[in-house]
Design an enzyme around this catalytic site. Structure first.
Site, PDB file in Angstrom:
ATOM      1  N   LEU A 145      76.322  38.163 -21.972  1.00 53.70           N
ATOM      2  CA  LEU A 145      77.106  38.195 -22.081  1.00 53.70           C
ATOM      3  C   LEU A 145      77.629  38.840 -20.951  1.00 53.70           C
ATOM      4  CD1 LEU A 145      79.263  39.420 -25.824  1.00 53.70           C
ATOM      5  CD2 LEU A 145      78.441  36.460 -24.869  1.00 53.70           C
ATOM      6  N   LYS A 146      78.289  38.124 -20.063  1.00 50.03           N
ATOM      7  CA  LYS A 146      78.856  38.385 -19.261  1.00 50.03           C
ATOM      8  C   LYS A 146      80.816  38.808 -18.820  1.00 50.03           C
ATOM      9  CE  LYS A 146      78.264  36.274 -15.057  1.00 50.03           C
ATOM     10  NZ  LYS A 146      78.759  34.962 -14.162  1.00 50.03           N
ATOM     11  N   VAL A 147      80.600  40.322 -18.461  1.00 52.91           N
ATOM     12  CA  VAL A 147      81.957  40.469 -18.959  1.00 52.91           C
ATOM     13  C   VAL A 147      82.480  40.828 -18.114  1.00 52.91           C
ATOM     14  CG1 VAL A 147      83.287  42.856 -20.061  1.00 52.91           C
ATOM     15  CG2 VAL A 147      81.023  41.562 -21.279  1.00 52.91           C
TER      16      VAL A 147
END
Length: 210
Positions: free
Chosen positions: A83-85
């Site tokens: 997940l890119k947050v």
């Protein structure tokens, strides 16, 4: 070190999957918007093409929305999910909540202090936009170097994005990046040099094999 393809175009991923040396695929909302397919279908197809990690960037801006979207992405992509947050206060909160169960990468980092918080929140990766940081801050390589210094004693690795040439890619690695994600044209350019082809042609013209 890993080299990733930065795309959401399935045809590019299919071609690059034949290279045999990719670590995975990174996407973002802008890239997914360029796909002819829906985000769900695109991500599923990308995951089938590349056995490595597939990055999905959260678009929700509130904590509950980020958590729900992150879990939905994991259900869609499976164990390949990263997940890119976004590097925001709420984003770091979401990373701290999600990282024990889903690998997270904090994206759009523009300061070494944000890299520190990424590590403390449990992020697997800290993402620096090298070329963009050079345009906005003056020196993207210095940013990567500072990040590398503060992350030395942590488990968080640097993934460098926004790279426009093989030369920029190499300088980024020399500055301390652990991994690179590259657009398709730069990915192709990494493997070739006109003098290499010239040398091969000379061997083919003058030499003999089995």
């Amino acid at each position: 070190m890993g080299i990733y393809l930065d795309t959401a175009i399935v045809a590019e991923a299919a071609w690059a999957s034949k290279f045999g040396w990719l670590s995975g695929i990174t996407t973002n909302p802008t890239l997914l918007g360029k796909s002819d397919l829906s985000p769900d279908v695109t991500l599923k197809q990308l995951a089938k093409l590349i056995p490595g990690e597939v990055y999905y960037q959260l678009t929700a801006s509130d904590f509950d929305g980020m958590v729900a979207e992150g879990k939905a992405a994991f259900e869609l992509i499976g164990q390949q999910t990263v997940l890119k947050v976004p590097a925001t206060a709420t984003g770091f909160q979401a990373v701290a909540h999600l990282s024990p169960s889903i690998p997270c990468a904090v994206t759009a980092i523009y300061s070494a202090s944000q890299a520190v918080v990424s590590a403390e929140a449990g992020a697997k990766y800290a993402i620096a936009y090298v070329n963009r940081a050079t345009r906005l801050l003056g020196d993207g390589f210095s940013l990567v170097q500072d990040m590398a210094n503060v992350l030395k004693q942590t488990n968080t690795e640097i993934l460098a994005a926004s790279i426009k040439s093989p030369e920029e890619a190499v300088k980024t690695l020399l500055a301390g990046a652990d991994h690179l994600t590259l657009p398709f044209d730069v990915l192709q350019a990494m493997a070739v040099h006109e003098l290499s082809q010239q040398t091969v042609d000379e061997f083919a013209k003058n030499g003999r094999g089995i």
